[in-house]
Design a protein around this motif. Structure first.
Motif, PDB file in Angstrom:
ATOM      1  N   CYS A  23       0.857  -1.190   0.000  1.00 52.12           N
ATOM      2  CA  CYS A  23       0.000   0.000   0.000  1.00 52.12           C
ATOM      3  C   CYS A  23       0.893   1.240   0.000  1.00 52.12           C
ATOM      4  O   CYS A  23       1.722   1.411   0.888  1.00 52.12           O
ATOM      5  CB  CYS A  23      -0.926   0.008   1.213  1.00 52.12           C
ATOM      6  SG  CYS A  23      -1.983   1.470   1.234  1.00 52.12           S
ATOM      7  N   CYS A  41      -1.540   6.355  -0.669  1.00 52.68           N
ATOM      8  CA  CYS A  41      -2.028   7.491  -1.463  1.00 52.68           C
ATOM      9  C   CYS A  41      -3.334   8.063  -0.921  1.00 52.68           C
ATOM     10  O   CYS A  41      -3.639   9.226  -1.132  1.00 52.68           O
ATOM     11  CB  CYS A  41      -2.191   7.093  -2.922  1.00 52.68           C
ATOM     12  SG  CYS A  41      -3.537   5.914  -3.242  1.00 52.68           S
ATOM     13  N   CYS A  91      -8.194   5.592  -2.353  1.00 55.55           N
ATOM     14  CA  CYS A  91      -9.307   4.660  -2.185  1.00 55.55           C
ATOM     15  C   CYS A  91     -10.176   5.053  -0.990  1.00 55.55           C
ATOM     16  O   CYS A  91     -11.215   4.443  -0.767  1.00 55.55           O
ATOM     17  CB  CYS A  91      -8.783   3.236  -2.025  1.00 55.55           C
ATOM     18  SG  CYS A  91      -7.713   3.017  -0.602  1.00 55.55           S
TER      19      CYS A  91
HETATM   20  S1  SF4 Z   1      -5.345   3.092  -3.595  1.00 57.51           S
HETATM   21 FE1  SF4 Z   1      -5.611   2.588  -1.433  1.00 57.51          FE
HETATM   22  S2  SF4 Z   1      -4.995   0.438  -1.236  1.00 57.51           S
HETATM   23 FE2  SF4 Z   1      -4.227   1.187  -3.204  1.00 57.51          FE
HETATM   24  S3  SF4 Z   1      -2.150   1.878  -2.778  1.00 57.51           S
HETATM   25 FE3  SF4 Z   1      -3.459   3.713  -2.541  1.00 57.51          FE
HETATM   26  S4  SF4 Z   1      -4.019   3.769  -0.358  1.00 57.51           S
HETATM   27 FE4  SF4 Z   1      -3.192   1.713  -0.781  1.00 57.51          FE
END
Ligand code: SF4
Ligand code: SF4
Length: 149
Positions: free
Chosen positions: A23, A26, A29
């Motif tokens: 992870c 970011c 999500c």
């Molecule tokens: S989108 Fe969500 S699960 Fe995927 S890398 Fe980014 S924080 Fe992690």
């Protein structure tokens, strides 16, 4: 092949520690998403989930997240069918699609905050869910996909 675990193992073969380290933090999500009822298309917004820390992009109660936010998607090797809903830059989605991790990923840079410093996180760019009226969500649609390389 460099010998890195994410290049040698499938997602299902990874240890819990390896899985969690994928992870990139970011936070994409963890923003509120809107679904177009006609097309089924998912739109991301710049409104964070109530538990998302807007500066660190981390969940403020990771252990109890599902009991507090019932629609929180917990990604595991057995819920990879959720991946099409994830951002294009999501490390799990990239690997599942046979693509490499982007150059700014913390596992590549060795820097825990490189997702944020490279501009590929939602840190400092989101509103709090509590401050947004339901009717205003369409004005908060954002394309977060950034760079996948
Ligand atoms: S989108 Fe969500 S699960 Fe995927 S890398 Fe980014 S924080 Fe992690
Ligand atoms: S509850 Fe789920 S969606 Fe909300 S911040 Fe935590 S991990 Fe992200």
């Amino acid at each position: 092949m460099s010998g890195a675990f994410w290049e040698q193992k499938t997602l299902a073969e990874m240890t819990t520690e390896e899985w969690e380290s994928l992870c990139d933090g970011c936070g994409k999500c963890c923003v509120i998403k809107l679904e177009d009822i006609d097309t089924g298309q998912i739109h991301y917004t710049d409104v964070g989930c109530t538990l998302l820390d807007g500066e660190t992009c981390r969940c403020r109660d990771y252990t109890r997240r599902k009991s507090i936010v019932s629609d929180c998607v917990i990604l595991t090797p057995s819920t990879l069918d959720q991946l099409p809903w994830m951002p294009l830059t999501c490390a799990y989605r990239l690997l599942h699609e046979g693509k490499p991790l982007p150059r700014w990923h913390p596992l590549i840079t060795g820097q825990a905050d490189s997702t944020i410093t490279s501009g590929n996180a939602v840190a400092g760019k989101i509103f709090r869910e509590e401050n947004i009226a339901d009717d205003d969500y369409p004005y908060h649609i954002v394309d977060w996909n950034n760079a996948t390389e």
